[in-house]
Design an enzyme around this catalytic site. Structure first.
Site, PDB file in Angstrom:
ATOM      1  N   HIS A   1      -3.647  -5.198   0.704  1.00 37.03           N
ATOM      2  CA  HIS A   1      -3.090  -5.527   2.018  1.00 37.03           C
ATOM      3  C   HIS A   1      -3.086  -7.038   2.253  1.00 37.03           C
ATOM      4  CE1 HIS A   1      -2.496  -1.589   4.064  1.00 37.03           C
ATOM      5  NE2 HIS A   1      -3.349  -1.182   3.127  1.00 37.03           N
TER       6      HIS A   1
ATOM      7  N   GLU B   1      -1.306  -8.723   4.208  1.00 40.74           N
ATOM      8  CA  GLU B   1      -1.110  -9.090   5.615  1.00 40.74           C
ATOM      9  C   GLU B   1      -2.434  -9.374   6.316  1.00 40.74           C
ATOM     10  OE1 GLU B   1      -1.916  -4.690   5.980  1.00 40.74           O
ATOM     11  OE2 GLU B   1      -1.006  -6.050   4.508  1.00 40.74           O
TER      12      GLU B   1
ATOM     13  N   CYS C   1       0.836  -1.204   0.000  1.00 37.99           N
ATOM     14  CA  CYS C   1       0.000   0.000   0.000  1.00 37.99           C
ATOM     15  C   CYS C   1       0.875   1.259   0.000  1.00 37.99           C
ATOM     16  CB  CYS C   1      -0.985  -0.021   1.159  1.00 37.99           C
ATOM     17  SG  CYS C   1      -2.345   1.157   0.954  1.00 37.99           S
TER      18      CYS C   1
END
Length: 250
Positions: free
Chosen positions: A221, A223, A116
């Site tokens: 994202h 994660e 990002c």
């Protein structure tokens, strides 16, 4: 084989003190980033906001790779522009720290993964530019700041054949991702190629042309996704495996 050390950048936070005095300054990163690196076989280390950038360069010497995490907007001065309406919160300390880390890591030939803001910063440092606000400057209609849980797959991206990111994601030609950004790559930095787009043509992933020094980034994202959708752990493995391979050579 010793696990590679992966540096993680974090947000600059001001925390109230429980006793009289000045507020406390801190670096902060969510567990999802660190545990993604851990699950991929690396040892994550959060980079503190040091005053002396030479000490930051010493951390680079001791580490094997870098993960640039999400967060605040990148200051337009990094890519030689003036601020425009709807520019969000900035962190000059973070910009300075990450610029130092990126340049030092690149000089040492150590791999870098941007997520990002990390993708935007990587692009800006190497000569690219950004859309300061998509709603004002981009003609597309896809919502990129989703109002849904962080693990919700909001929109589709199309992946370029032959790219390392596509390989890391299991050679799929398209997949759905989450989305939490209002800035994005506008002009791509010269040393990178775009390897994923949304259906309207906005760049969603990029990687370096130089195969000897791996630098890659995604706008979504992963994660927040790898636990529910293990395919996204492949991006962390791409970073950790490249760091481990380089570690064995030097």
């Amino acid at each position: 084989m010793a696990k590679p050390f992966i540096l993680l950048t974090g947000m600059r936070e001001t925390k109230p003190s429980r006793v009289p005095g000045m507020p406390l300054q801190a670096a902060s990163v969510t567990d999802d980033y660190a545990r993604g690196v851990e699950r991929a076989g690396g040892l994550p280390l959060l980079v503190p906001y040091l005053e002396d950038m030479d000490h930051v360069k010493e951390l680079v010497e001791l580490s094997d790779g870098l993960l640039l995490t999400g967060g605040e907007d990148v200051a337009p001065e990094v890519y030689q522009e003036e601020p425009r309406h709807e520019l969000g919160d900035l962190s000059p300390d973070r910009d300075r720290l990450e610029m130092t880390l990126i340049q030092a890591m690149h000089q040492k030939g150590k791999p870098i993964f941007g997520i990002c803001r990390g993708m935007q910063m990587l692009n800006a440092v190497f000569g690219g530019t950004l859309y300061q606000d998509l709603r004002l400057e981009w003609e597309g209609n896809i919502q990129h700041a989703q109002r849904a849980p962080r693990n919700f797959l909001s929109h589709q991206v199309n992946l370029k054949d032959g790219s390392q990111i596509r390989s890391a994601l299991g050679e799929v030609s398209e997949l759905r991702v989450n989305s939490f950004h209002h800035q994005a790559v506008r002009k791509l930095a010269p040393r990178f190629q775009a390897v994923a787009y949304d259906p309207e043509g906005l760049v969603e992933a990029m990687e370096s042309d130089n195969q000897e020094t791996l630098m890659f980034a995604v706008q979504w994202h992963p994660e927040n996704l790898w636990r529910d959708y293990p395919v996204f752990l492949g991006l962390f493995r791409l970073l950790v495996d490249a760091a481990a391979e380089r570690k064995t050579k030097f």
